[in-house]
Design a protein around this motif. Structure first.
Motif: not given
Length: 201
Positions: A155-158, A176-186
């Protein structure tokens, strides 16, 4: 005799594996280590034909050990024996040069047979894991995305992640945005946990 080296950070597991394998008439455990960064020296000293490697160990993890052994041109064949039956680990281990991958609850006769098969130059893979790996597809994350997600697990901040990796906060947000998109998470923490569960990190 097939000479075997055991690398596992849990002494109890190491001892149990050694006891089981030493019961086999054609297998001899010639060395045991509890850290990944002790494997290379042990391989050079004991010259085992087969090394049973855990994935999660202090010093170096099992996949890093595989890469080191390959770089050194070691002839020892490696069989991954792990609690963590994650498809991503299987892919990464095989890509790094593992000859086999089984989970620690594999029955003793099957484990001994896996050692023999690996020694003979064959590949041995837990069938359930192989199926999961095929269904799950390859790891979609880049090396940088994986690095950033590892830092995000707690949970470390950016800003903190950026400081740890010597990147700008904007660059970290992009990864992070790219990884969130690839994993389909929020969220970044969800993405990190999702990737960890699959053995991608």
């Amino acid at each position: 005799m097939i000479k075997v080296l055991l690398a596992d950070d849990q002494a109890l597991v190491r001892g149990a594996l050694a006891a089981l394998l030493d019961l086999e008439r054609d297998i001899e455990v010639v060395a045991q280590v509890g850290r990944g960064d002790a494997v290379l020296d042990a391989v050079q000293r004991a010259q085992p034909q087969v090394c049973l490697l855990d994935i999660e160990m202090p010093g170096l993890d099992g996949i890093e050990v595989l890469e080191q052994l390959r770089e050194q041109g070691a002839r020892t064949r490696c069989l991954m024996v792990t609690t963590f039956g994650r498809p991503g680990y299987l892919r990464r281990a095989m890509d790094a040069g593992a000859c086999g991958f089984v989970v620690k609850d594999t029955p003793a006769p099957e484990l001994a047979e896996a050692v023999r098969r690996v020694d003979a130059g064959l590949r041995v893979v837990d069938p359930a894991l192989a199926t999961e790996s095929l269904i799950g597809g390859p790891n979609p994350l880049t090396d940088r995305e994986r690095e950033v997600l590892r830092q995000a697990l707690d949970g470390s901040p950016v800003q903190s992640i950026a400081g740890q990796l010597f990147l700008s906060p904007g660059t970290v947000r992009n990864y992070l945005s790219s990884a969130i998109g690839k994993t389909g998470t929020a969220t970044r923490v969800e993405a990190a946990r999702y990737a960890e569960e699959r053995g991608w990190l």
